[in-house]
Design a protein around this motif. Structure first.
Motif, mmCIF file in Angstrom:
data_model
loop_
_atom_site.group_PDB
_atom_site.id
_atom_site.type_symbol
_atom_site.label_atom_id
_atom_site.label_comp_id
_atom_site.label_asym_id
_atom_site.label_seq_id
_atom_site.Cartn_x
_atom_site.Cartn_y
_atom_site.Cartn_z
ATOM 1 N N TRP A 106 -110.907 21.240 -9.819
ATOM 2 C CA TRP A 106 -109.511 21.473 -9.474
ATOM 3 C C TRP A 106 -109.190 20.818 -8.134
ATOM 4 O O TRP A 106 -110.081 20.505 -7.348
ATOM 5 N N TRP A 107 -107.879 20.626 -7.918
ATOM 6 C CA TRP A 107 -107.401 20.102 -6.654
ATOM 7 C C TRP A 107 -107.485 21.212 -5.611
ATOM 8 O O TRP A 107 -106.944 22.293 -5.796
ATOM 9 N N SER A 108 -108.180 20.943 -4.519
ATOM 10 C CA SER A 108 -108.352 21.942 -3.477
ATOM 11 C C SER A 108 -107.273 21.795 -2.412
ATOM 12 O O SER A 108 -107.217 20.773 -1.722
ATOM 13 N N PRO A 109 -106.416 22.811 -2.236
ATOM 14 C CA PRO A 109 -105.436 22.760 -1.151
ATOM 15 C C PRO A 109 -106.106 22.724 0.220
ATOM 16 O O PRO A 109 -105.615 22.064 1.142
ATOM 17 N N ALA A 110 -107.235 23.403 0.370
ATOM 18 C CA ALA A 110 -107.904 23.447 1.669
ATOM 19 C C ALA A 110 -108.443 22.082 2.068
ATOM 20 O O ALA A 110 -108.375 21.692 3.243
ATOM 21 N N LEU A 111 -108.990 21.342 1.097
ATOM 22 C CA LEU A 111 -109.627 20.059 1.384
ATOM 23 C C LEU A 111 -108.768 18.857 1.009
ATOM 24 O O LEU A 111 -109.109 17.725 1.336
ATOM 25 N N LEU A 134 -128.635 36.978 -13.339
ATOM 26 C CA LEU A 134 -127.983 36.135 -12.342
ATOM 27 C C LEU A 134 -126.952 35.227 -12.993
ATOM 28 O O LEU A 134 -127.111 34.805 -14.142
ATOM 29 N N GLN A 135 -125.916 34.929 -12.242
ATOM 30 C CA GLN A 135 -124.941 33.915 -12.632
ATOM 31 C C GLN A 135 -124.812 32.943 -11.450
ATOM 32 O O GLN A 135 -124.448 33.340 -10.344
ATOM 33 N N LEU A 136 -125.162 31.683 -11.679
ATOM 34 C CA LEU A 136 -125.166 30.696 -10.608
ATOM 35 C C LEU A 136 -123.830 29.951 -10.542
ATOM 36 O O LEU A 136 -123.318 29.500 -11.567
ATOM 37 N N TRP A 137 -123.322 29.799 -9.350
ATOM 38 C CA TRP A 137 -122.129 28.997 -9.089
ATOM 39 C C TRP A 137 -122.548 27.882 -8.129
ATOM 40 O O TRP A 137 -122.672 28.109 -6.918
ATOM 41 N N CYS A 138 -122.807 26.707 -8.674
ATOM 42 C CA CYS A 138 -123.328 25.580 -7.903
ATOM 43 C C CYS A 138 -122.167 24.753 -7.371
ATOM 44 O O CYS A 138 -121.503 24.032 -8.123
ATOM 45 N N VAL A 139 -121.933 24.860 -6.081
ATOM 46 C CA VAL A 139 -120.757 24.223 -5.482
ATOM 47 C C VAL A 139 -121.113 22.837 -4.951
ATOM 48 O O VAL A 139 -122.271 22.509 -4.721
ATOM 49 N N ASP A 140 -120.084 22.047 -4.741
ATOM 50 C CA ASP A 140 -120.238 20.717 -4.165
ATOM 51 C C ASP A 140 -120.247 20.834 -2.640
ATOM 52 O O ASP A 140 -119.897 21.882 -2.076
ATOM 53 N N SER A 141 -120.637 19.771 -1.981
ATOM 54 C CA SER A 141 -120.585 19.730 -0.524
ATOM 55 C C SER A 141 -119.577 18.682 -0.067
ATOM 56 O O SER A 141 -119.178 17.812 -0.843
ATOM 57 N N VAL A 142 -119.197 18.795 1.199
ATOM 58 C CA VAL A 142 -118.400 17.732 1.833
ATOM 59 C C VAL A 142 -119.104 17.286 3.112
ATOM 60 O O VAL A 142 -118.457 16.845 4.068
ATOM 61 N N ASP A 143 -120.435 17.398 3.130
ATOM 62 C CA ASP A 143 -121.197 17.037 4.325
ATOM 63 C C ASP A 143 -120.912 15.611 4.780
ATOM 64 O O ASP A 143 -120.884 15.330 5.982
ATOM 65 N N GLY A 144 -120.711 14.709 3.830
ATOM 66 C CA GLY A 144 -120.444 13.318 4.174
ATOM 67 C C GLY A 144 -119.100 13.119 4.834
ATOM 68 O O GLY A 144 -118.839 12.056 5.418
ATOM 69 N N GLU A 145 -118.223 14.144 4.768
ATOM 70 C CA GLU A 145 -116.924 14.096 5.422
ATOM 71 C C GLU A 145 -116.886 14.979 6.669
ATOM 72 O O GLU A 145 -115.897 14.970 7.400
ATOM 73 N N SER A 146 -117.936 15.747 6.884
ATOM 74 C CA SER A 146 -117.964 16.657 8.033
ATOM 75 C C SER A 146 -119.134 16.308 8.945
ATOM 76 O O SER A 146 -119.077 15.323 9.679
ATOM 77 N N GLU A 189 -115.071 25.746 4.465
ATOM 78 C CA GLU A 189 -115.233 27.199 4.429
ATOM 79 C C GLU A 189 -114.015 27.866 3.800
ATOM 80 O O GLU A 189 -114.139 28.807 3.010
ATOM 81 N N ARG A 190 -112.810 27.377 4.141
ATOM 82 C CA ARG A 190 -111.601 27.938 3.527
ATOM 83 C C ARG A 190 -111.596 27.705 2.024
ATOM 84 O O ARG A 190 -111.150 28.569 1.248
ATOM 85 N N TYR A 191 -112.064 26.547 1.603
ATOM 86 C CA TYR A 191 -112.186 26.268 0.166
ATOM 87 C C TYR A 191 -113.074 27.310 -0.498
ATOM 88 O O TYR A 191 -112.734 27.853 -1.562
ATOM 89 N N LEU A 192 -114.201 27.619 0.112
ATOM 90 C CA LEU A 192 -115.110 28.609 -0.465
ATOM 91 C C LEU A 192 -114.463 29.985 -0.541
ATOM 92 O O LEU A 192 -114.530 30.664 -1.578
#
Length: 235
Positions: A8-13, A60-72, A91-94
């Motif tokens: 989805w489109w992230s308003p935070a990012l 367990l239910q895993l939610w594997c999120v993406d990173s933006v380390d290359g932008e931060s 962090e706001r996205y999370l």
């Protein structure tokens, strides 16, 4: 094993963000990739397959999120204040986007976070910066002093995104009380180059009365086979 791809489109990012969810029920776990890793990393390196029994059985239910380390943190073209602000947007996205998605499908009132290498920083930072949201955080072979990625700065936003900067000075009981109800597991190798940061983090948390534990593996222990072993012990 149920596998769901989300985008989805992230308003935070202000860009598209992707993730993978594995399992239909059980304790939800936010899974962070290693440095500049992607949301499919734990699947590619067979960690998800390794945990498939626990997922299929509804533990367990895993939610594997993406990173933006290359932008931060890792975007050296940006001045360090912009790098820190980009992490705060992540962090706001999370908090504002991923967690509502988790809660809409999983009513278990116990959220865990886990990550290896730089993902360990993300797992622990979320638990310590926003106490009470994550009930158990597991950091595997982590690096926690983020000043090295912010030109050595420990001021302004660089202070607040650095657990080894803000935690020693944390006195506010509004934050400490829920933090003391959070289990934090720090596991790493005795010869890991960042082992001193793990020791400092665990000691700092323990000094604040937080139930943090330090577990040292023999050798380097900074690789996927070791992290599989650690997952079996701590997750």
């Amino acid at each position: 094993m149920k596998r769901d791809y989300r985008k989805w489109w992230s308003p935070a990012l202000e860009r598209d963000m992707e993730l993978l969810a594995f399992g239909e029920s059980g304790t939800p776990v936010l899974v962070f990739p290693t440095s500049m890793g992607r949301f499919y990393q734990w699947e590619d390196f067979k960690l998800v397959e390794h945990m498939s029994g626990r997922i299929d059985e509804g533990w367990l239910q895993l939610w594997c999120v993406d990173s933006v380390d290359g932008e931060s943190f890792y975007d050296k073209k940006r001045p360090w204040p912009e790098r820190a602000r980009r992490h705060l947007a992540y962090e706001r996205y999370l908090i504002d986007e991923v967690l509502p998605a988790v809660r809409s499908e999983n009513q278990v009132d116990f959220l865990m976070s886990i990550g290896a290498s730089f993902g360990a920083f993300h797992a622990v930072a979320l638990a310590t910066r926003r106490p009470g949201i994550v009930k158990k955080a597991v950091g595997l072979s982590g690096a926690y002093d983020t000043a090295r990625w912010l030109d050595g700065s420990r001021e302004g936003d660089a202070y607040f995104v650095n657990p080894l900067a803000f935690l020693p000075n944390l006195r506010d009981e509004r934050y400490l009380e829920p933090l003391r109800e959070t289990e934090i597991v720090i596991a790493t190798g005795r010869e890991d180059p960042n082992v001193d940061e793990s020791r400092r983090l665990a000691a700092t948390l323990q000094d604040k009365g937080v139930p943090a534990s330090l577990h040292l593996w023999d050798g380097w222990a900074h690789d996927w086979p070791y992290w599989k072993e650690m997952v079996d012990v701590f997750l």
